[in-house]
Design an enzyme around this catalytic site. Sequence first.
Site, short mmCIF file in Angstrom:
data_model
loop_
_atom_site.label_atom_id
_atom_site.label_comp_id
_atom_site.label_asym_id
_atom_site.label_seq_id
_atom_site.Cartn_x
_atom_site.Cartn_y
_atom_site.Cartn_z
N ALA A 122 -14.39 15.02 70.16
CA ALA A 122 -15.25 14.32 71.11
C ALA A 122 -16.34 13.53 70.41
O ALA A 122 -16.67 12.43 70.80
CB ALA A 122 -15.88 15.33 72.09
N CYS A 123 -16.94 14.09 69.37
CA CYS A 123 -18.13 13.46 68.81
C CYS A 123 -17.87 12.74 67.51
O CYS A 123 -18.73 12.03 67.02
CB CYS A 123 -19.23 14.50 68.59
SG CYS A 123 -18.88 15.64 67.22
N GLY A 124 -16.74 12.93 66.90
CA GLY A 124 -16.49 12.29 65.62
C GLY A 124 -17.08 13.11 64.49
O GLY A 124 -17.58 14.21 64.66
#
Length: 283
Positions: A122-124
Amino acid sequence: MVSKNRQAGSKTKRQVWVVENGKVRSRLDHLTTEEPLEIRLAPFQKTVAVTMRTPGADFELAAGFLYAEGVVNRREDIQRISYCVDESVDGEQRYNIVNVELRHGLIPDLQPLERHFYTSSACGVCGKASLEALHLRGCSAIVADLTVTPEIIYSLPDRLRAAQGIFTATGGLHAAATFDAQGQLLNLREDVGRHNALDKLIGSAFFSDELPLNNHIILVSGRSSFEILQKSAIAGVPIVCSVSAPSSLAVSVAKEFGITLIGFLRGERFNVYTGLERIKAIK
């Protein structure tokens, strides 16, 4: 009975209960598959990253990631990519491990890659050094003559959605795509993570000797983060679009490296955060 040696697909069937108008009904639903991918470098026998991804185009993901991180610079730097063949690893889990054999004599600096363990789809990959690190790696401002009309930019999201096969089935997937100056879709990759989708896209261009992408437009679903702009800058992309907002650091990267950054691309409207000169016929 499903074979233990079978690779997981990009879609997974699960039972779901639909509650509608006070009534409950059961049906099977398609979900986007999310599995870990471990990237190992040979001959160092070292794991350099573990990321959650959607199975498919795993070799492109690994190559794109290593290119974006400066481990490899050209197709010849990778001698071979394969899935794990270690018999001590359970059958289907071997497809969650990719071994990348670098060319003989290539000894990259692996210490900066230690921050890439167990990243969320989701956030990298978080906690990266920013602009100074990109300059130190030799990333320079993008010089490209590519210009496009607003009408071409308007058309990109619909063309992206029309080609998103897995998203159509699951509704839970990000995409990254390249387009030419006329807005024609050239390539597309999907993944549960935006940064993974972009790595797959760059990896595909890496294997096809199409880098740098200095005559291309990239569109990513969701927002554009530092991670997205960093990878785009290294790949030489002059125009990066997203359907949502950019982060402040994404705008800083775009400005520093001469990228036209477009956000909130919806219908016949978009915001230009940097590089307005590449959008022609502005009234």
